[in-house]
Design a protein around this motif. Sequence first.
Motif, mmCIF file in Angstrom:
data_model
loop_
_atom_site.group_PDB
_atom_site.id
_atom_site.type_symbol
_atom_site.label_atom_id
_atom_site.label_comp_id
_atom_site.label_asym_id
_atom_site.label_seq_id
_atom_site.Cartn_x
_atom_site.Cartn_y
_atom_site.Cartn_z
ATOM 1 N N ASN A 102 0.820 -1.208 0.000
ATOM 2 C CA ASN A 102 0.000 0.000 0.000
ATOM 3 C C ASN A 102 0.857 1.262 0.000
ATOM 4 N N LEU A 103 1.903 1.242 0.824
ATOM 5 C CA LEU A 103 2.825 2.371 0.932
ATOM 6 C C LEU A 103 4.216 1.880 0.572
ATOM 7 N N VAL A 104 4.863 2.556 -0.352
ATOM 8 C CA VAL A 104 6.195 2.162 -0.797
ATOM 9 C C VAL A 104 7.157 3.317 -0.559
ATOM 10 N N LEU A 105 8.211 3.070 0.206
ATOM 11 C CA LEU A 105 9.267 4.047 0.414
ATOM 12 C C LEU A 105 10.410 3.728 -0.537
ATOM 13 N N ALA A 106 10.614 4.582 -1.528
ATOM 14 C CA ALA A 106 11.717 4.434 -2.472
ATOM 15 C C ALA A 106 12.854 5.329 -1.984
ATOM 16 N N ASP A 107 13.716 4.762 -1.163
ATOM 17 C CA ASP A 107 14.745 5.545 -0.483
ATOM 18 C C ASP A 107 15.907 5.844 -1.425
ATOM 19 N N GLU A 108 16.244 7.131 -1.539
ATOM 20 C CA GLU A 108 17.327 7.591 -2.412
ATOM 21 C C GLU A 108 17.130 7.079 -3.841
ATOM 22 N N VAL A 109 15.997 7.477 -4.412
ATOM 23 C CA VAL A 109 15.582 6.967 -5.717
ATOM 24 C C VAL A 109 16.580 7.305 -6.826
ATOM 25 N N ASN A 110 17.382 8.329 -6.631
ATOM 26 C CA ASN A 110 18.361 8.710 -7.658
ATOM 27 C C ASN A 110 19.676 7.947 -7.547
ATOM 28 N N ARG A 111 19.731 6.903 -6.731
ATOM 29 C CA ARG A 111 20.946 6.094 -6.604
ATOM 30 C C ARG A 111 20.988 4.927 -7.592
ATOM 31 N N SER A 112 19.887 4.695 -8.303
ATOM 32 C CA SER A 112 19.825 3.557 -9.233
ATOM 33 C C SER A 112 19.735 4.047 -10.672
ATOM 34 N N PRO A 113 20.159 3.197 -11.628
ATOM 35 C CA PRO A 113 20.125 3.600 -13.043
ATOM 36 C C PRO A 113 18.710 3.829 -13.554
ATOM 37 N N ALA A 114 18.646 4.386 -14.763
ATOM 38 C CA ALA A 114 17.373 4.821 -15.338
ATOM 39 C C ALA A 114 16.377 3.676 -15.497
ATOM 40 N N LYS A 115 16.832 2.474 -15.868
ATOM 41 C CA LYS A 115 15.881 1.374 -16.111
ATOM 42 C C LYS A 115 15.187 0.938 -14.819
ATOM 43 N N VAL A 116 15.876 1.083 -13.691
ATOM 44 C CA VAL A 116 15.254 0.747 -12.405
ATOM 45 C C VAL A 116 14.260 1.833 -12.017
ATOM 46 N N GLN A 117 14.650 3.091 -12.188
ATOM 47 C CA GLN A 117 13.729 4.193 -11.920
ATOM 48 C C GLN A 117 12.484 4.077 -12.798
ATOM 49 N N ALA A 118 12.684 3.719 -14.065
ATOM 50 C CA ALA A 118 11.559 3.605 -14.991
ATOM 51 C C ALA A 118 10.600 2.486 -14.578
ATOM 52 N N ALA A 119 11.133 1.395 -14.038
ATOM 53 C CA ALA A 119 10.278 0.290 -13.591
ATOM 54 C C ALA A 119 9.353 0.749 -12.469
ATOM 55 N N LEU A 120 9.893 1.538 -11.535
ATOM 56 C CA LEU A 120 9.070 2.055 -10.442
ATOM 57 C C LEU A 120 8.052 3.058 -10.957
ATOM 58 N N LEU A 121 8.508 3.987 -11.798
ATOM 59 C CA LEU A 121 7.622 5.044 -12.258
ATOM 60 C C LEU A 121 6.522 4.506 -13.171
ATOM 61 N N GLU A 122 6.813 3.429 -13.914
ATOM 62 C CA GLU A 122 5.770 2.803 -14.724
ATOM 63 C C GLU A 122 4.696 2.186 -13.830
ATOM 64 N N ALA A 123 5.134 1.532 -12.760
ATOM 65 C CA ALA A 123 4.166 0.968 -11.815
ATOM 66 C C ALA A 123 3.331 2.068 -11.163
ATOM 67 N N MET A 124 3.976 3.192 -10.850
ATOM 68 C CA MET A 124 3.256 4.325 -10.262
ATOM 69 C C MET A 124 2.168 4.836 -11.193
ATOM 70 N N GLU A 125 2.504 4.960 -12.469
ATOM 71 C CA GLU A 125 1.575 5.548 -13.433
ATOM 72 C C GLU A 125 0.470 4.580 -13.830
ATOM 73 N N GLU A 126 0.849 3.336 -14.121
ATOM 74 C CA GLU A 126 -0.118 2.370 -14.641
ATOM 75 C C GLU A 126 -0.868 1.629 -13.539
ATOM 76 N N ARG A 127 -0.335 1.654 -12.319
ATOM 77 C CA ARG A 127 -0.921 0.928 -11.175
ATOM 78 C C ARG A 127 -1.011 -0.566 -11.472
#
Length: 324
Positions: A102-127
């Motif tokens: 239900n609640l996801v803490l993405a700690d220091e989100v800028n520490r991972s490469p773009a493909k990992v960030q994109a995986a999270l942000l896609e889940a955020m957008e598409e649910r």
Amino acid sequence: MSARDDVLALQQRMGESIVGQQRMIERLLLGLLADGHLLVEGLPGLAKTRAIKMLARNLDARLSRIQFTPDLLPADITGSEVYFTEGGKGEFRFQAGPVFANLVLADEVNRSPAKVQAALLEAMEERQVTVGGTTHKLEPLFLVMATQNPIEQEGTYPLPEAQMDRFLMHVSVGYPEADAEADIVKLAREEEAGGGAVGGAQAVRLAPEAIFAARAEIHGIHVSDAVERYIVTLVQATRAPKPVDDDLDKWIQIGVSPRGSIGLDKVARAHAWLHGRDFVTPEDVQAVVHDVFRHRLILSYEAHAAGIGADAAIDRLVQRVAVA
């Protein structure tokens, strides 16, 4: 109790365990009520992690924490197909990742490469998450709070502007006042004496249905034509600042996207509801415009050279755009 009473009680309980960061608590609740995600930026030790932990503690919701590192893989977030054997037969089964909470803490989100960030942000957008051709829906109550450290940039991968735009709000967290810091020391001492428990005794947990009821009420908050024009005028002024102010024209390179208009409307309605009004005022818009616009403005080289940040540009914007 009404849905608003439930949410105000939740805010009060969180405030008892998070001293000196009332604004961050309110922004976290506004993100939850407006069904959006937050990017929280602040120095270490400013209760960012503690805030979402206390929200999960007082809300009947499951929390997962993802520590972003350079070697993280997209499957570490979304989950993957795992081969199981049973009775001499084998099959692939989906093993859900930490984003299925239900609640996801993405700690220091800028520490991972773009493909990992994109995986999270896609889940955020598409649910939802699609693995092995199968789509898996995320929880109906779903909020991501991503954090960033504003000073330590070595070995980081800045979020692209298009991905930053997916966050409803960009919350900036500062140091507490001196009196609040003294209370923080006292609270830490009390928790140490109590065995290190965060927030004391287990609180009554608010059911997710109360949040859904609050969202339904917020959907019905009235936005007048004048306030709607004010929101649109603020957004348009970031895209064509020349008629509004010469300095803004020098400072702003790219203005706010349509997601900014939608986000400002949603958060302003949530802010009005949280403060006991059934209609949105220009003051509600002004109270949240910095958090909604901060990460959506792209400033010019001239602004950076002059030390002008997004907050200063938004301050000037609010001063120059007349209330409808």
